[in-house]
Scaffold this motif. Structure first.
Motif, PDB file in Angstrom:
ATOM      1  N   CYS A   1      65.074 -36.234 -36.217  1.00 35.04           N
ATOM      2  CA  CYS A   1      64.139 -36.141 -37.080  1.00 35.04           C
ATOM      3  C   CYS A   1      64.048 -34.535 -37.633  1.00 35.04           C
ATOM      4  O   CYS A   1      63.817 -34.496 -38.542  1.00 35.04           O
ATOM      5  CB  CYS A   1      63.042 -36.134 -35.633  1.00 35.04           C
ATOM      6  N   ASN A   2      64.329 -34.242 -36.448  1.00 36.25           N
ATOM      7  CA  ASN A   2      64.453 -31.824 -37.486  1.00 36.25           C
ATOM      8  C   ASN A   2      65.397 -32.677 -38.176  1.00 36.25           C
ATOM      9  O   ASN A   2      65.889 -31.815 -39.844  1.00 36.25           O
ATOM     10  CB  ASN A   2      65.323 -31.260 -36.368  1.00 36.25           C
ATOM     11  N   ILE A   3      66.465 -33.237 -38.119  1.00 35.26           N
ATOM     12  CA  ILE A   3      67.660 -33.394 -39.163  1.00 35.26           C
ATOM     13  C   ILE A   3      67.228 -33.764 -40.971  1.00 35.26           C
ATOM     14  O   ILE A   3      67.902 -33.195 -41.432  1.00 35.26           O
ATOM     15  CB  ILE A   3      68.646 -33.658 -38.165  1.00 35.26           C
ATOM     16  N   VAL A   4      66.562 -34.744 -40.160  1.00 39.92           N
ATOM     17  CA  VAL A   4      66.606 -35.249 -41.338  1.00 39.92           C
ATOM     18  C   VAL A   4      64.947 -34.822 -41.917  1.00 39.92           C
ATOM     19  O   VAL A   4      64.963 -34.257 -43.585  1.00 39.92           O
ATOM     20  CB  VAL A   4      64.912 -37.031 -41.383  1.00 39.92           C
ATOM     21  N   HIS A   5      63.854 -33.817 -41.658  1.00 38.70           N
ATOM     22  CA  HIS A   5      63.498 -32.827 -42.587  1.00 38.70           C
ATOM     23  C   HIS A   5      63.489 -31.934 -42.874  1.00 38.70           C
ATOM     24  O   HIS A   5      63.138 -31.926 -44.048  1.00 38.70           O
ATOM     25  CB  HIS A   5      62.079 -33.294 -40.934  1.00 38.70           C
ATOM     26  N   PHE A   6      64.319 -31.235 -42.221  1.00 39.37           N
ATOM     27  CA  PHE A   6      65.106 -30.107 -43.160  1.00 39.37           C
ATOM     28  C   PHE A   6      66.612 -30.632 -43.843  1.00 39.37           C
ATOM     29  O   PHE A   6      67.122 -29.570 -44.204  1.00 39.37           O
ATOM     30  CB  PHE A   6      65.216 -29.128 -42.364  1.00 39.37           C
ATOM     31  N   PHE A   7      66.324 -31.383 -44.085  1.00 40.19           N
ATOM     32  CA  PHE A   7      67.948 -32.048 -45.085  1.00 40.19           C
ATOM     33  C   PHE A   7      68.450 -31.236 -46.233  1.00 40.19           C
ATOM     34  O   PHE A   7      68.830 -30.784 -46.109  1.00 40.19           O
ATOM     35  CB  PHE A   7      68.153 -33.414 -44.692  1.00 40.19           C
ATOM     36  N   SER A   8      67.115 -30.772 -46.999  1.00 43.51           N
ATOM     37  CA  SER A   8      67.198 -31.311 -48.421  1.00 43.51           C
ATOM     38  C   SER A   8      67.611 -29.746 -48.659  1.00 43.51           C
ATOM     39  O   SER A   8      68.839 -30.178 -49.394  1.00 43.51           O
ATOM     40  CB  SER A   8      66.145 -31.107 -49.207  1.00 43.51           C
TER      41      SER A   8
END
Lengths: 544, 250
Positions: A416-423
């Motif tokens: 979830c964290n990886i996806v959330h801050f990916f940009s």
């Protein structure tokens, strides 16, 4: 699969599958949930339910109001500070101190800001007593203050970055052409950054609108969209269908923000050169802007002083005597320290895997010969993530994975964290990789390297600094985030920020601030380690 | 010997190379000359193997290598921007290929190359500390360590100024004769092409305009393009220089 480009194709497939499973599918679930009637089948009853309740539209209105007001204030303050750093002759050490202190709050979770404000400015608060104030801070005022503190670092970084690339020579040109000082100011200072000022406003608005930590701590009766969303999902009478509708409503300003940000790009100036010609002498200007910046920063920092005091006082505000009892008790309580270890584990794993994934995705778009369509897929993923607030992502995860064996696992929190801050990490990596010489891979291959060897021997060493930046970005954000993870942590996988939310119910503020201090110390150490590594690397380079 | 047989390359409907046929003998230096957009870089990429051909054949020493992947052809290139690795110093760049293929050049051969290219005092320097000419020589050395069967040079002189240009030119000639290397040089500068090579290939709009020795091109230009764009430039240069020295230009 064609053997050529096998490795990069594997990375592409992995990235696509990952984001399909953990971004696209969950978001579709939210949409489906919102149009599913409780009786089963399709229906808009949740929409009707949410929009006819009086509280909801009021909350939306409040969110818009409080976020806009905070964003305006933030942009003005950030501009003053950025101006002081870039357009004055203030001494360099002072400029450095100003830049560093401005971004300091980023090392703490937003929920801590709220509690720090309460303990500083509430009744019997540190600053209240010190200055003899009496202001109501629960609700609108507290939220504005919290949001301003939260978004000031980001707005400052945006404006500062644009300021840096303004060609100062144009100030001289404007002066010798006979412009008045005011005209010069508008033409050479405001006009070139007008796009960025807009972007800073939009970004601040978006962050405030979607933040969960600050209203959770200090919102009180003043309900905003974020608090409504939390109550629908985890409140006393949860209604997931209504929650899904609220989540989608929260998505609208987010999407609009991203569209606006892309539009604002066009207003940005492109200077061909950036000559540093020195800034005109003007002691009055330097003095005023310098004082203003210092005052702003003192105000921001003063709010955080309580964090360092409360844990070391016997019983605030009744017995204001120094004592380290709380600290001793805290470390005796193994359950609290275990939560710190959880946070550390989650942040390390997020940073490690997140950096690898961002690196892989950036390799696909900037250093491969894959088709334009494939590259657009990766670009779209980054763009979509930019529009999705953490809370919405967290709710999506909650809806999809509850009932599965993934529920409440560290794995899910990390993903979830990886996806959330990916940009941001992805864009940082892409930017760095695309600046590298295009012929390296061909050259290395002609020297007998395979793809993997080229990445290890040439590309990675040259991307080292960006990789470290990305790692620390992921780490710090994973350490301070609450908005998404609040919906997916379990009793066994609790992290610090979510524990703070829980401790709020028991009014255990000593523990709240001690945990916050632990987050701060950890983030400072991580920052320090990377700063040390890059400094010593640079020195080695100079020696050579 | 490198033989190109009816080579064609097109991107969609855009024909970049059209029916290119020619032979390059062993140990020859051949320049590919033409204005930008004429297809010379594509031709280079096609021979190297980065770009697939649409039609035709590439034959090297009797073997059809049209389908052979780049790294198996045994050719090598020095790019216009040199593509040196900034994380490694000059010496490590030069010996980069030895890590993968330790026996390709002996220590003596590497030292010989370093001496020939006059790089001894620069070996410990990082890439950013090297001048343009030094970078060019490091890139050349790195490529030559690999003992290529065919050496490709992409605009090797365009980033260098005056005197260094002439000295690198001489060095390329020395290397080609000393190592008996077939060398293909891409350039847009007629003077460069005609003074460095045994043969010059003039390309225009993806087709061969003329392929011959410098003398043939000067004395018997085959068409208006060669006259207008190649010879005219040289004549103007010649006249300028003659008038500068106050001499007679006939």
């Amino acid at each position: 699969m064609n053997k050529k480009n096998f490795e990069i194709k594997t990375i592409f497939v992995f990235v696509t599958v990952l984001f399909t499973l953990f971004l696209i599918v969950p978001m579709c679930f939210v949409l489906i949930k919102s149009v599913m009637a409780d009786s089963g089948g399709l229906g808009f009853e949740h929409y009707i339910d949410v929009f006819t309740s009086k509280g909801f539209l009021q909350a939306v209105g409040r969110s818009f109001l409080v976020s806009s007001v905070s964003a305006v204030i933030t942009v003005v303050l950030a501009f003053i500070i950025a101006y002081a750093v870039n357009n004055t002759n203030l001494p360099n050490p002072l400029k450095k101190i100003i830049s560093i202190t401005t971004v300091f709050p980023m090392l703490l979770p937003t929920i801590t800001y709220g509690f720090a404000i309460i303990y500083s400015l509430g009744k019997k608060g540190l600053i209240t007593e010190f200055l003899g104030l009496n202001v109501e801070i629960y609700g609108f005022r507290g939220l504005v203050l919290g949001y301003v503190i939260y978004t000031l670092p980001i707005a400052f970084m945006l404006i500062n970055n644009t300021f840096k690339y303004i060609d100062k020579k144009f100030i001289i040109v404007s002066r010798v052409m006979g412009d008045s000082p005011l005209q010069t100011f508008f033409i050479t200072c405001i006009r070139p950054i007008i796009g960025t000022l807009g972007a800073a406003f939009v970004q601040s608005f978006f962050l405030s609108f979607t933040d969960f930590g600050i209203p959770a701590a200090i919102g009180g009766e003043y309900t905003v969209v974020a608090s409504t969303l939390y109550n629908e999902m985890l409140g006393s009478a949860p209604n997931f269908g209504n929650g899904a509708v609220v989540a989608l409503v929260m998505l609208i300003p987010s999407i609009l923000s991203i569209i606006l940000l892309n539009r604002l790009e066009k207003y940005n100036f492109r200077y061909n050169t950036s000559s540093n010609i020195g800034i005109e002498k003007n002691k009055v200007r330097d003095f005023i802007v310098g004082i203003l910046s210092v005052v702003i920063l003192i105000c921001v920092l003063s709010v955080f002083v309580v964090i360092f005091i409360i844990p070391f006082v016997e019983s605030w505000p009744y017995k204001k005597i120094f004592s380290i009892e709380h600290i001793i008790e805290f470390f005796k309580d193994t359950s609290l320290f275990k939560i710190y270890l959880n946070s550390l584990l989650v942040s390390l794993l997020t940073a490690l895997c997140g950096t690898l994934i961002a690196y892989g995705a950036a390799l696909v778009t900037s250093r491969s010969t894959l088709s334009r369509k494939s590259k657009q897929v990766v670009e779209s993923i980054a763009l979509i993530i930019n529009t999705i607030p953490g809370m919405v992502l967290g709710i999506a995860f909650m809806l999809v994975f509850s009932g599965t064996s993934l529920r409440n696992t560290f794995f899910l929190i990390v993903v979830c964290n990886i996806v959330h801050f990916f940009s941001t990490p992805y864009l940082m990596m892409k930017n760095s990789l695309s600046k590298m010489c295009a012929s390296w891979e061909t050259t290395a291959m002609l020297m007998g390297d395979n793809w993997f060897k080229t990445i290890v021997r040439v590309v990675t060493p040259n991307a080292k600094f960006t990789i470290m930046e990305v790692f620390s970005y992921y780490f710090i954000n994973a350490m301070v985030t609450i908005s998404a993870v609040i919906f997916i942590v379990g009793a066994r996988t609790m992290v610090i920020t979510t524990k703070i939310k829980e401790l709020q119910h028991y009014a255990k503020f000593d523990d709240i601030f001690t945990l916050s201090l632990l987050i701060l110390a950890t983030n400072l150490i991580v920052k320090g380690i990377f700063a040390f590594i890059s400094k010593s690397q640079e020195k080695r380079k100079e020696k050579r | 010997m490198l033989e190109l047989r009816n080579l064609r390359k097109s991107y969609g409907s855009n024909q970049v190379l059209n029916d290119i046929s020619l032979d390059i003998q062993d140990c020859e230096i051949v320049s590919v000359l033409g204005p930008s957009g004429c297809g010379k870089t594509t031709l280079l990429n096609v021979i190297l193997g980065i770009t697939d051909i649409t039609d035709g054949q590439i034959i090297f020493n009797g073997e059809d290598i049209s389908e052979k992947p780049m790294e198996q052809r045994g050719f090598n290139i020095v790019f216009q921007d040199y593509a040196l690795f900034p994380n490694l110093n000059a010496y490590k760049n030069i010996t980069y290929g030895l890590k993968n293929n330790p026996n390709i050049s002996t220590q003596e051969e590497v030292e010989g190359l370093i001496n020939l290219l006059n790089l001894n005092e620069h070996l410990d320097k990082s890439i950013n500390q090297l001048s343009g000419g030094q970078k060019q020589r490091v890139a050349l050395a790195r490529t030559l360590v690999m003992k290529p069967k065919l050496l490709l040079l992409d605009e090797p002189l365009s980033a260098l100024d005056g005197v260094i240009k002439e000295s690198i030119k001489e060095r390329i000639k020395t290397i080609a004769s000393e190592y008996k290397l077939t060398t293909i040089i891409v350039t847009h500068d007629p003077e460069e092409a005609l003074t460095i090579s045994d043969k010059v290939l003039i390309l225009n709009k993806g087709e061969i305009s003329q392929y011959g020795t410098p003398e043939e091109i000067i004395n018997a230009p085959k068409n208006d393009f060669v006259k207008e764009f190649i010879l005219k430039q040289l004549t103007i240069k010649k006249n300028n220089i003659f008038s500068l020295f106050g001499g007679n230009n006939e």
